[in-house]
Design an enzyme around this catalytic site. Structure first.
Site, PDB file in Angstrom:
ATOM      1  N   SER A  63       0.797  -1.232   0.000  1.00  0.00           N
ATOM      2  CA  SER A  63       0.000   0.000   0.000  1.00  0.00           C
ATOM      3  C   SER A  63       0.832   1.285   0.000  1.00  0.00           C
ATOM      4  CB  SER A  63      -0.961   0.012   1.192  1.00  0.00           C
ATOM      5  OG  SER A  63      -2.093  -0.777   0.911  1.00  0.00           O
ATOM      6  N   LYS A  66       0.339   3.859  -2.750  1.00  0.00           N
ATOM      7  CA  LYS A  66      -0.623   4.963  -2.730  1.00  0.00           C
ATOM      8  C   LYS A  66       0.041   6.328  -2.596  1.00  0.00           C
ATOM      9  CE  LYS A  66      -4.118   1.769  -1.136  1.00  0.00           C
ATOM     10  NZ  LYS A  66      -4.492   0.936   0.005  1.00  0.00           N
ATOM     11  N   SER A 128      -6.142   4.022   3.951  1.00  0.00           N
ATOM     12  CA  SER A 128      -5.517   3.171   2.927  1.00  0.00           C
ATOM     13  C   SER A 128      -6.548   2.395   2.121  1.00  0.00           C
ATOM     14  CB  SER A 128      -4.518   2.193   3.574  1.00  0.00           C
ATOM     15  OG  SER A 128      -3.674   1.611   2.615  1.00  0.00           O
TER      16      SER A 128
END
Length: 396
Positions: A63, A66, A128
């Protein structure tokens, strides 16, 4: 020397550079050891590398992807191509792939609903949300794949040779890879370029569809001055984080990949930040516009071109140390006339021992026109003689 040959000039050859670099002996701080496989710690302002371990190894970003997704969104906002109050539709793909059904991190976006860009940003960087990332990607580029292509293209525009993306949220893919070093530089760029949007990363919680979730960055609640960026974890990546913290006006940026647990990620991040803030002090090497060194000029009215930086050149050096910094100016040359000011033609590389801790671009600062006929003839003769020397002497 013919154009295209790399030229390395030691800063000790420049009187000003030598004086500045020798003004204070420096050396490595007390060695820092970390249990994580890959990490880097940099000073955001000077770009000095304070610590690194396998910082150029390819990593699964999970993640932390991102951060790159956010850069493209922030850029569209800054360029006026997108507004915070614009809305994007939640497709069935975004809902199924990134929503609660997928059992990953989600902002709980409802199928076929419309969500404001500002709320999607919060869903992306605070909790997230994989669904938030997909909705933003589809809204900006039409599909995840098209957006991921833009992500990689944007990374190359920013000079990142190893950041490669196939999706905007961190799904495991053998072709989606990053390095700790380039993710740290990306974070520094995002913080520097989009201060009006960076604050979203530091918000403590986010509520959507009546579901309140805390920020997934655990460092925000710890006493290290952390103010944002992203965590990541999937089976193939271990636990990673891209984090920033500020103490006494100094910002450090940390990247960790491959921690065995969330606890190890948190403890090693805190240790690295504490060590970085405690162990170093700032040293100014050159002011903006101050001559750093010179590049050779071929056939010009002057044989050398003064090189400068538009920004202050600072390094962080370990406290109470006794080893000197070393520097090199690297360029492709000699430069050909005419030379005009303001062009990036070289880089200053600063080393502490064997480790390169800083690389800064340098530009030309003076206009140099063609030299006299005798001067050009002399340069041509010297060039020819050096070619013969390299061909018949150095190759033996």
């Amino acid at each position: 020397m013919r154009p295209g040959l790399k030229r390395l000039l030691a800063l000790a050859l420049a009187a000003l550079a030598a004086a500045l670099l020798a003004a204070r002996p420096v050396a490595a701080a007390q060695p820092f050891q970390t249990s994580v496989p890959s990490a880097i710690l940099i000073d955001a302002d000077s770009q000095t590398v304070l610590f690194e371990k396998n910082a150029d190894a390819p990593e699964v970003p999970a993640s932390t992807t991102k951060v790159m997704t956010a850069e493209l969104v922030f850029r569209a906002l800054a360029q006026g191509k997108l507004k915070l109050d614009d809305t994007f539709d939640v497709s069935e793909h975004a809902w199924r792939t990134g929503g609660a059904l997928a059992r990953g991190s989600t902002m709980f976006a409802a199928l076929n609903s419309k969500i404001r860009v500002e709320d999607l940003i919060r869903g992306l960087v605070i909790v997230s949300g994989n669904d938030a990332a997909i909705v933003l990607a589809e809204g900006l580029a039409g599909s995840e794949g098209a957006f991921a292509t833009r992500m990689t293209e944007r990374a190359r525009e920013l000079g990142f040779a190893h950041l490669t993306f196939t999706n905007p949220w961190g799904q495991d893919d053998p072709d989606q890879r990053v390095t700790s070093r380039e993710m740290a530089s990306l974070a520094a760029y995002l913080i520097r370029t989009y201060p009006q949007y960076y604050h979203y990363f530091g918000e403590k919680d986010f509520t959507w569809n009546k579901i309140k979730q805390p920020n997934r960055n655990p460092l925000l609640t710890m006493d290290v001055g952390a103010d944002g960026l992203k965590t990541g974890n999937i089976d193939t990546s271990g636990y990673g984080i891209v984090a920033s913290a500020v103490q006494n006006g100094q910002r450090l940026i940390l990247v960790i990949y491959g921690a065995k647990s969330a606890k190890e990620r948190e403890s090693e991040a805190v240790r690295l930040f504490q060590w970085g803030f405690r162990s170093f002090e700032s040293k100014m090497l050159f002011q903006p516009g101050e001559v750093v060194g010179y590049a050779q000029v071929y056939g010009g009215s002057s044989g050398s071109e003064p090189l400068v930086s538009d920004t202050p050149i600072r390094v962080l050096i370990p406290r109470d140390s006794d080893e000197k910094l070393k520097g090199q100016i690297v360029y492709t040359g000699p430069l050909m006339t005419p030379v005009s000011p303001g062009h990036e033609v070289a880089h200053l590389r600063v080393f502490r021992g064997p480790d390169e801790i800083l690389e800064i671009p340098l530009r030309t600062s003076a206009a140099i026109g063609p030299g006299t006929l005798p001067r050009r003839a002399m340069d041509a003769s010297l060039e020819f003689a050096e070619q013969l020397f390299r061909k018949y002497v150095l190759k033996k």
